[in-house]
Design a protein around this motif. Structure first.
Motif, short mmCIF file in Angstrom:
data_model
loop_
_atom_site.label_atom_id
_atom_site.label_comp_id
_atom_site.label_asym_id
_atom_site.label_seq_id
_atom_site.Cartn_x
_atom_site.Cartn_y
_atom_site.Cartn_z
N HIS A 1 -12.03 5.80 -18.95
CA HIS A 1 -10.79 5.86 -19.82
C HIS A 1 -9.65 5.54 -18.70
N THR A 2 -10.04 6.06 -17.62
CA THR A 2 -9.14 5.78 -16.48
C THR A 2 -9.85 5.48 -15.22
N GLU A 3 -9.95 4.33 -14.67
CA GLU A 3 -10.62 4.01 -13.55
C GLU A 3 -9.93 4.23 -12.15
N VAL A 4 -10.38 4.86 -11.22
CA VAL A 4 -9.78 4.53 -9.94
C VAL A 4 -10.04 3.10 -9.27
N VAL A 5 -8.93 2.53 -8.97
CA VAL A 5 -9.00 1.09 -8.43
C VAL A 5 -8.82 1.15 -6.95
N GLU A 6 -7.74 1.84 -6.65
CA GLU A 6 -7.27 1.77 -5.10
C GLU A 6 -6.85 3.16 -4.65
N PHE A 7 -7.36 3.81 -3.70
CA PHE A 7 -6.80 5.09 -3.14
C PHE A 7 -5.83 4.62 -1.75
N ASN A 8 -4.63 4.82 -1.90
CA ASN A 8 -3.97 4.57 -0.91
C ASN A 8 -4.14 5.48 0.27
N ASN A 9 -4.18 4.86 1.61
CA ASN A 9 -4.23 5.76 2.98
C ASN A 9 -3.38 5.42 3.90
N THR A 10 -2.17 4.97 3.47
CA THR A 10 -1.14 4.19 4.46
C THR A 10 -0.24 5.72 5.25
N ILE B 1 -1.60 -4.01 -7.63
CA ILE B 1 -2.42 -3.15 -6.64
C ILE B 1 -1.92 -3.65 -5.09
N ARG B 2 -1.58 -4.78 -4.72
CA ARG B 2 -1.46 -5.23 -3.54
C ARG B 2 0.06 -4.56 -3.20
N LEU B 3 0.65 -3.99 -3.72
CA LEU B 3 2.06 -3.34 -3.29
C LEU B 3 1.97 -2.02 -3.49
N MET B 4 0.93 -1.29 -3.63
CA MET B 4 0.82 0.19 -3.53
C MET B 4 0.89 0.90 -2.28
N ASP B 5 0.56 0.09 -1.12
CA ASP B 5 0.75 0.82 0.20
C ASP B 5 2.30 0.92 0.61
N LEU B 6 2.95 -0.51 0.14
CA LEU B 6 4.45 -0.25 0.25
C LEU B 6 5.02 0.74 -0.33
#
Length: 249
Positions: free
Chosen positions: A28-37, A74-79
């Protein structure tokens, strides 16, 4: 207060948490990206929830991609993570109909608006007090203060967001606000309330108050000085207490 709204938020949070526990975050909820910045903050977890329906929506079908293209991707999650001072995990979830931010801190959890980075920072700040998130939202409040001045509002003003459309509760709160405007806060000083009708003149909401939570809902009182709101049905006593805190901020 609108307890139905609070109950709805709690229900969504419980549904999401159940998905994490039962399905390991993969059905139901899928991890797509984990931020490491940025370094994680102890006891604080932040999820940016992106609706499952938006993943493959068809832009050529009217209404199918509503709320899907005007938020972050997703591309803006680091920022975003760098700006709010904590890792923000991007998740695809069928528990939300439009993008939202879910914040869990110690033994508390809340679901907030995700329209702008200021909304995200505000939710994190309110629940955890994380300094960088609070500073980011406070910087937006400075812009809000200048913006509302253009509408003739002073630093002690509050905004009443109502609707002459389909809003039965607004008929009651309209009367409450009329009463509030006739009362004195201090000797000879009456409450200054600016009314924005969602169906007629909502420009101040879109121009100045986008970082405030739940501005798609009416009725509500908004305090430009603090970023806080009183959403749903309210009494004269509750409205006056909210206005007093706004003035004294």
């Amino acid at each position: 207060m609108d307890y139905r709204f609070a109950a709805g938020v709690l229900g969504v949070i419980c549904l999401i948490l159940a998905g994490f526990i039962v399905f390991g975050g993969t059905v139901h909820t899928e991890v797509v990206e984990f931020n490491n910045t940025v370094y994680p903050v102890e006891d604080l977890t932040v999820y940016y929830l992106y609706p499952l329906r938006c993943v493959d929506c068809d832009l050529h079908v009217q209404g199918e991609c509503d709320y899907c293209t005007s938020y972050y991707d997703i591309r803006l999650m680091d920022l975003i993570s760098q700006e709010v001072g904590t890792p923000v995990q991007f998740k695809v979830s069928d528990a939300v109909s439009k993008p939202a931010v879910m914040v869990m801190y110690e033994d508390k959890a809340t679901l907030g608006d995700a329209r702008t980075r200021y909304n995200i920072a505000h939710t994190i700040c309110l629940l955890s007090g994380l300094e960088k998130s609070c500073q980011l939202f406070e910087s937006e409040l400075e812009r809000v203060g200048s913006c509302v001045e253009g509408y003739g509002l002073g630093e002690d003003s509050i905004v009443y967001h109502t609707s002459s459309g389909n809003c039965p509760i607004c008929e009651s709160t309209d009367k409450v606000v009329d009463e509030l405007e006739g009362l004195e806060y201090d000797d000879g000083v009456v409450y200054d309330v600016y009314t924005a009708d969602h169906a007629v003149n909502k420009e101040i909401l879109t121009d100045c108050l986008q970082a405030f939570d739940r501005t798609e809902y009416a009725p509500q009182l908004l305090c430009p000085a603090t970023g806080k709101d009183l959403t749903g049905d309210f009494t004269l006593s509750e409205a006056r207490e909210f206005a007093d805190k706004c003035i004294e901020a």
